[in-house]
Motif scaffolding. Structure first.
Motif, PDB file in Angstrom:
ATOM      1  N   SER A   1      64.203  49.886  20.903  1.00  0.00           N
ATOM      2  CA  SER A   1      65.395  50.063  21.730  1.00  0.00           C
ATOM      3  C   SER A   1      65.255  51.297  22.618  1.00  0.00           C
ATOM      4  O   SER A   1      65.726  51.309  23.763  1.00  0.00           O
ATOM      5  N   GLU A   2      64.582  52.339  22.111  1.00  0.00           N
ATOM      6  CA  GLU A   2      64.347  53.541  22.911  1.00  0.00           C
ATOM      7  C   GLU A   2      63.415  53.237  24.082  1.00  0.00           C
ATOM      8  O   GLU A   2      63.626  53.716  25.204  1.00  0.00           O
TER       9      GLU A   2
ATOM     10  N   ARG B   1      65.414  51.501  26.701  1.00  0.00           N
ATOM     11  CA  ARG B   1      66.276  52.446  27.410  1.00  0.00           C
ATOM     12  C   ARG B   1      65.471  53.198  28.472  1.00  0.00           C
ATOM     13  O   ARG B   1      65.925  53.364  29.613  1.00  0.00           O
ATOM     14  N   ARG B   2      64.249  53.599  28.122  1.00  0.00           N
ATOM     15  CA  ARG B   2      63.410  54.332  29.070  1.00  0.00           C
ATOM     16  C   ARG B   2      62.928  53.429  30.207  1.00  0.00           C
ATOM     17  O   ARG B   2      62.772  53.875  31.339  1.00  0.00           O
TER      18      ARG B   2
END
Length: 234
Positions: A8-9, A12-13
């Motif tokens: 998920s990170e 997001r990036r």
């Protein structure tokens, strides 16, 4: 973790990178992942303008649930294996090349069929083989084949003594595609010149058409020259 599944990170990036105008290569470099991985993730989830990290994460979970519920994929025919190829590298390339064709305007299912034929050593598959290989419906294959045939990207054939029709991709696939582009380009040149004449070459609209005709004619001449050189060397 670089090389593993996107987190998920990571998503997001990716969304932040797209919003900041970064290309797939730069986003991939920052995530320590191949640009093709980023491109496939974005294409699967709405494209660069519609990509949202939360929606991409939810869609990925949905796909994972469907995969667990689906039966295991059929084993590929032995003829398509071997040759010392890395199956994971082949899969990665197949997916990235499919995405590339989609970005060039080829419908997704047509792109999948075209790549399936292109990566098969035989360069030919029956409808049943494509259905099994791509795990799609016969109707999906039929629609894709019709589109590719209309574009001159494949042809139908039957091996001697066989009843089943095969879809064949030969070595001149891009030659025929380029020939079609040259013919369409010539039509656009003629129409643009006619537009300049009707609207008046000295007017802004007429000048626009005239400039377009000059540019398209230049491109057409370059493509025709390249085709002539190819034919002379082959």
């Amino acid at each position: 973790m670089p090389g593993g599944r996107l987190t998920s990170e990571d998503r997001r990036r990716i969304a932040e990178g797209l919003a900041g105008g970064l290309g797939y290569a730069e986003i991939g470099r920052r995530l320590e992942r191949p640009a093709s991985t980023v491109m496939r993730e974005v294409t699967r989830n709405g494209g660069p303008d519609a990509y949202r990290a939360d929606r991409a994460e939810e869609a990925t979970r949905d796909r994972a649930r469907r995969t667990r519920q689906d039966p295991p994929p059929p084993r590929r025919p032995a003829a398509e294996e071997g040759h010392g190829r890395d199956p994971e590298a082949v899969r990665e390339f197949t997916e990235s090349f499919t995405v590339l064709l989609e970005q060039q305007g080829v419908p997704r299912m047509a792109a999948r069929v075209l790549v399936a034929l292109y990566t098969a050593d035989s360069g030919a598959q029956t409808a049943a083989e494509l259905v099994q290989r791509l795990r799609v419906s016969p109707a999906s294959v039929s629609h894709a084949v019709t589109f590719l045939e209309q574009q001159g990207l494949l042809r139908r054939d039957r091996a001697p003594g066989e009843r089943r029709e095969r879809y064949v991709l030969d070595d001149e696939v891009w030659l025929r595609s380029t020939l079609a582009s040259v013919r369409m380009n010539a039509v656009l040149v003629a129409a643009s010149r006619r537009g300049a004449e009707v609207l008046g070459a000295a007017t802004p609209a007429g000048e626009r058409f005239g400039t377009s005709a000059e540019f398209l004619a230049l491109i057409g001449d370059a493509l025709q020259e390249a085709l002539d050189r190819w034919r002379q060397s082959h």
